[in-house]
Design a protein around this motif. Structure first.
Motif, mmCIF file in Angstrom:
data_model
loop_
_atom_site.group_PDB
_atom_site.id
_atom_site.type_symbol
_atom_site.label_atom_id
_atom_site.label_comp_id
_atom_site.label_asym_id
_atom_site.label_seq_id
_atom_site.Cartn_x
_atom_site.Cartn_y
_atom_site.Cartn_z
ATOM 1 N N ASP A 1 -1.221 2.674 -5.772
ATOM 2 C CA ASP A 1 -0.855 2.369 -4.390
ATOM 3 C C ASP A 1 -1.226 0.957 -3.944
ATOM 4 O O ASP A 1 -0.814 0.533 -2.875
ATOM 5 C CB ASP A 1 -1.429 3.405 -3.418
ATOM 6 N N HIS A 2 -1.997 0.234 -4.740
ATOM 7 C CA HIS A 2 -2.366 -1.148 -4.415
ATOM 8 C C HIS A 2 -2.384 -1.968 -5.703
ATOM 9 O O HIS A 2 -3.428 -2.451 -6.127
ATOM 10 C CB HIS A 2 -3.750 -1.224 -3.755
ATOM 11 N N GLU B 1 0.902 6.610 -11.310
ATOM 12 C CA GLU B 1 0.979 6.338 -9.877
ATOM 13 C C GLU B 1 -0.100 5.341 -9.469
ATOM 14 O O GLU B 1 -1.226 5.398 -9.968
ATOM 15 C CB GLU B 1 0.780 7.626 -9.083
ATOM 16 N N ASN C 1 0.819 -1.202 0.000
ATOM 17 C CA ASN C 1 0.000 0.000 0.000
ATOM 18 C C ASN C 1 0.857 1.257 0.000
ATOM 19 O O ASN C 1 0.415 2.305 0.390
ATOM 20 C CB ASN C 1 -0.978 -0.008 1.182
ATOM 21 N N THR C 2 2.084 1.133 -0.453
ATOM 22 C CA THR C 2 2.948 2.277 -0.646
ATOM 23 C C THR C 2 2.764 2.749 -2.077
ATOM 24 O O THR C 2 2.653 1.948 -2.982
ATOM 25 C CB THR C 2 4.425 1.879 -0.448
ATOM 26 N N THR C 3 2.703 4.053 -2.295
ATOM 27 C CA THR C 3 2.540 4.556 -3.647
ATOM 28 C C THR C 3 3.793 4.263 -4.457
ATOM 29 O O THR C 3 4.893 4.613 -4.059
ATOM 30 C CB THR C 3 2.256 6.068 -3.636
ATOM 31 N N THR D 1 5.428 4.197 -8.596
ATOM 32 C CA THR D 1 5.279 4.924 -9.840
ATOM 33 C C THR D 1 5.988 4.186 -10.963
ATOM 34 O O THR D 1 7.110 3.739 -10.794
ATOM 35 C CB THR D 1 5.894 6.332 -9.706
ATOM 36 N N LEU E 1 -7.911 6.605 -7.305
ATOM 37 C CA LEU E 1 -6.793 6.507 -6.361
ATOM 38 C C LEU E 1 -7.168 7.203 -5.061
ATOM 39 O O LEU E 1 -7.669 8.310 -5.059
ATOM 40 C CB LEU E 1 -5.532 7.139 -6.949
ATOM 41 N N CYS F 1 -2.723 8.484 -12.835
ATOM 42 C CA CYS F 1 -2.875 7.720 -11.598
ATOM 43 C C CYS F 1 -3.970 6.680 -11.815
ATOM 44 O O CYS F 1 -4.709 6.727 -12.793
ATOM 45 C CB CYS F 1 -3.200 8.624 -10.410
#
Length: 156
Positions: free
Chosen positions: A147-148, A145, A5-7, A9, A114, A110
């Protein structure tokens, strides 16, 4: 595999502004897959056949069994956010993968929804292979970007 769950890229470099026209004619991916073509569409402009193929690909892989990965979520989000797009990756005439995304300023993309969505993915068969930098670039983005990320793919 879920990329936490860290963004993260995927960076493609280059600069694209919001006024850049969509690649409706398609972008040919060159890295080892010359027959793959990418076209970018507003989600509400996808054909019924493309939506059906998206559903079939999603249903064929238990890893993709998440409402946030459905065409319905992407289309619903597009009703309130005008920057929602879907990259359709084709091999010949057949759609083989979909990448839903939101296009922001300066070519920054993204994941759709998001911050609300708890899953993002390339909607494809488990054995699909691609070059992520070329895919991001073919979408007219400098970076994407997420995050999951839900993926079996090691590309990202």
């Amino acid at each position: 595999m879920v990329a936490g769950n860290t963004t993260l890229t995927a960076y493609a470099g280059g600069r694209h502004d919001d006024e850049r026209p969509l690649q409706q004619a398609g972008y040919k991916m060159s890295a080892g897959m010359p027959s793959l073509r990418v076209s970018v569409h507003r989600s509400q402009d996808l054909s019924g056949a493309d939506i059906a193929k998206w559903r079939d690909l999603q249903a064929s892989d238990p890893l993709l069994d998440n409402a946030f990965l459905s065409p319905e979520f992407t289309i619903a989000t597009a009703h309130s956010r005008s920057n929602v797009r879907v990259a359709v990756i084709r091999q010949g005439a057949e759609a083989v993968a979909f990448l839903p995304f939101q296009r922001g300023c300066f070519g920054i993309g993204c994941a759709v929804g998001l911050g609300v969505s708890d899953a993002q993915a390339i909607i494809c068969a488990p054995d699909f292979s691609f070059e992520p930098v070329e895919l991001v670039r073919a979408c007219g983005l400098g970076l994407w970007e997420f995050d999951h990320l839900v993926s079996r793919l090691g590309e990202f």
